[in-house]
Motif scaffolding. Structure first.
Motif, PDB file in Angstrom:
ATOM      1  N   ASN A 101       0.858  -1.176   0.000  1.00  0.00           N
ATOM      2  CA  ASN A 101       0.000   0.000   0.000  1.00  0.00           C
ATOM      3  C   ASN A 101       0.896   1.227   0.000  1.00  0.00           C
ATOM      4  O   ASN A 101       2.016   1.189   0.515  1.00  0.00           O
ATOM      5  CB  ASN A 101      -0.898   0.032   1.244  1.00  0.00           C
ATOM      6  N   GLU A 127      -6.809  -1.101  -2.732  1.00  0.00           N
ATOM      7  CA  GLU A 127      -5.886  -0.167  -2.081  1.00  0.00           C
ATOM      8  C   GLU A 127      -6.629   0.991  -1.416  1.00  0.00           C
ATOM      9  O   GLU A 127      -6.188   1.517  -0.384  1.00  0.00           O
ATOM     10  CB  GLU A 127      -4.878   0.343  -3.106  1.00  0.00           C
ATOM     11  N   GLN A 128      -7.773   1.376  -1.986  1.00  0.00           N
ATOM     12  CA  GLN A 128      -8.545   2.475  -1.422  1.00  0.00           C
ATOM     13  C   GLN A 128      -9.252   2.102  -0.122  1.00  0.00           C
ATOM     14  O   GLN A 128      -9.780   2.980   0.569  1.00  0.00           O
ATOM     15  CB  GLN A 128      -9.574   2.969  -2.446  1.00  0.00           C
ATOM     16  N   TYR A 129      -9.269   0.844   0.209  1.00  0.00           N
ATOM     17  CA  TYR A 129      -9.825   0.406   1.482  1.00  0.00           C
ATOM     18  C   TYR A 129      -8.966   0.853   2.664  1.00  0.00           C
ATOM     19  O   TYR A 129      -9.427   0.906   3.809  1.00  0.00           O
ATOM     20  CB  TYR A 129      -9.964  -1.123   1.460  1.00  0.00           C
ATOM     21  N   ALA A 185      -3.756  10.948   0.465  1.00  0.00           N
ATOM     22  CA  ALA A 185      -4.626  10.157  -0.415  1.00  0.00           C
ATOM     23  C   ALA A 185      -3.908   8.883  -0.827  1.00  0.00           C
ATOM     24  O   ALA A 185      -2.712   8.880  -1.079  1.00  0.00           O
ATOM     25  CB  ALA A 185      -4.987  10.968  -1.661  1.00  0.00           C
ATOM     26  N   VAL A 186      -4.647   7.798  -0.871  1.00  0.00           N
ATOM     27  CA  VAL A 186      -4.065   6.529  -1.317  1.00  0.00           C
ATOM     28  C   VAL A 186      -3.738   6.623  -2.802  1.00  0.00           C
ATOM     29  O   VAL A 186      -4.565   7.045  -3.607  1.00  0.00           O
ATOM     30  CB  VAL A 186      -5.043   5.367  -1.062  1.00  0.00           C
ATOM     31  N   LYS A 187      -2.523   6.234  -3.157  1.00  0.00           N
ATOM     32  CA  LYS A 187      -2.102   6.266  -4.553  1.00  0.00           C
ATOM     33  C   LYS A 187      -2.126   4.849  -5.131  1.00  0.00           C
ATOM     34  O   LYS A 187      -1.794   3.891  -4.429  1.00  0.00           O
ATOM     35  CB  LYS A 187      -0.684   6.827  -4.668  1.00  0.00           C
ATOM     36  N   PRO A 188      -2.495   4.702  -6.392  1.00  0.00           N
ATOM     37  CA  PRO A 188      -2.497   3.360  -6.990  1.00  0.00           C
ATOM     38  C   PRO A 188      -1.090   2.792  -7.074  1.00  0.00           C
ATOM     39  O   PRO A 188      -0.149   3.503  -7.410  1.00  0.00           O
ATOM     40  CB  PRO A 188      -3.100   3.588  -8.378  1.00  0.00           C
ATOM     41  N   PHE A 218      -6.909  -1.052  -7.476  1.00  0.00           N
ATOM     42  CA  PHE A 218      -6.964   0.235  -6.784  1.00  0.00           C
ATOM     43  C   PHE A 218      -8.132   0.292  -5.812  1.00  0.00           C
ATOM     44  O   PHE A 218      -8.052   0.937  -4.763  1.00  0.00           O
ATOM     45  CB  PHE A 218      -7.031   1.387  -7.792  1.00  0.00           C
ATOM     46  N   ALA A 219      -9.217  -0.400  -6.133  1.00  0.00           N
ATOM     47  CA  ALA A 219     -10.335  -0.470  -5.199  1.00  0.00           C
ATOM     48  C   ALA A 219      -9.889  -1.114  -3.889  1.00  0.00           C
ATOM     49  O   ALA A 219     -10.287  -0.683  -2.788  1.00  0.00           O
ATOM     50  CB  ALA A 219     -11.495  -1.245  -5.815  1.00  0.00           C
TER      51      ALA A 219
END
Length: 205
Positions: free
Chosen positions: A94, A181-183, A100-103, A178-179
């Motif tokens: 991650n 990772e966005q968790y 912000a979470v980056k891909p 990415f979904a």
């Protein structure tokens, strides 16, 4: 190089947990870092019977690699790892380098099109990654990737770690990574609320 050979990129808590468990379930593991004499990797090797080396050493050793480096550093790590053609990368990273979470996984796949990237294990703490039975009830792990055979290989390792087949949910292609990772922001919030790293979610219907 055989199917039992695995390279683990990274020497932190996650890398150590993954590499140690891989050895426990029968794999031949090289833990890679920037310096082959990395004290953490050397100590791990002495303790477990694995081997320490550079990122390139680990990548050369395994047809299956685990990316246990921080997501913000993963691209540079893979660039230093030598020829990755045809290898499978289980990306468990991650990116915590910004608010912000980056891909991560999609970027790695784009940068290395001949590498078969499978996103998984990034939604739980490293203890749960390798021993899902630490939790009292069934819970869900996700995988995503473009190559079906690569996902099958990674799912096989998850099974050896103790993840029941019915608890592993294949989300589809690498665009779904990415979904996952966005968790991370929600995971961090739950950790803060519970004060405990050992938890996961379960998909029910």
């Amino acid at each position: 190089m055989t199917d039992r050979n695995v390279g683990v990129l990274g020497t932190g808590m996650v890398g150590e947990a993954i590499a140690t468990r891989l050895i426990e379930v029968g794999y031949d593991v090289v833990m890679g870092s920037r310096d082959a004499a990395n004290p953490k990797a050397v100590a791990w090797a002495e303790r477990t019977g694995g081997r320490a080396g550079t990122f390139a050493d680990a990548a050369a050793h395994g047809s299956l690699l685990f990316n246990a480096t921080p997501g913000g550093a993963s691209l540079d790590v893979l660039r230093s790892a030598g020829d990755l053609t045809g290898k499978v990368l289980a990306d468990i990273s991650n990116d915590l380098s910004s608010a912000a979470v980056k891909p991560v996984a999609t970027g790695l796949q784009a940068a290395f099109p001949s590498l078969k990237v499978v996103k998984t294990l990034n939604t739980v703490n490293c203890d749960i990654m390798v021993r899902p039975d630490l939790l009292s009830q069934p819970h869900t792990m996700f995988v995503a990737g473009d190559d079906a055979d690569a996902k099958t290989l990674v799912k096989g390792v998850l099974a050896k770690f103790g993840w029941p087949e019915g608890d592993v949910l294949d989300l589809g292609g690498i665009d779904k990574a990415f979904a996952m990772e966005q968790y991370l922001p929600l995971w961090l919030a739950v950790w803060g609320a519970k004060g405990d790293l050992r938890f996961n979610l379960r998909v029910v219907s």
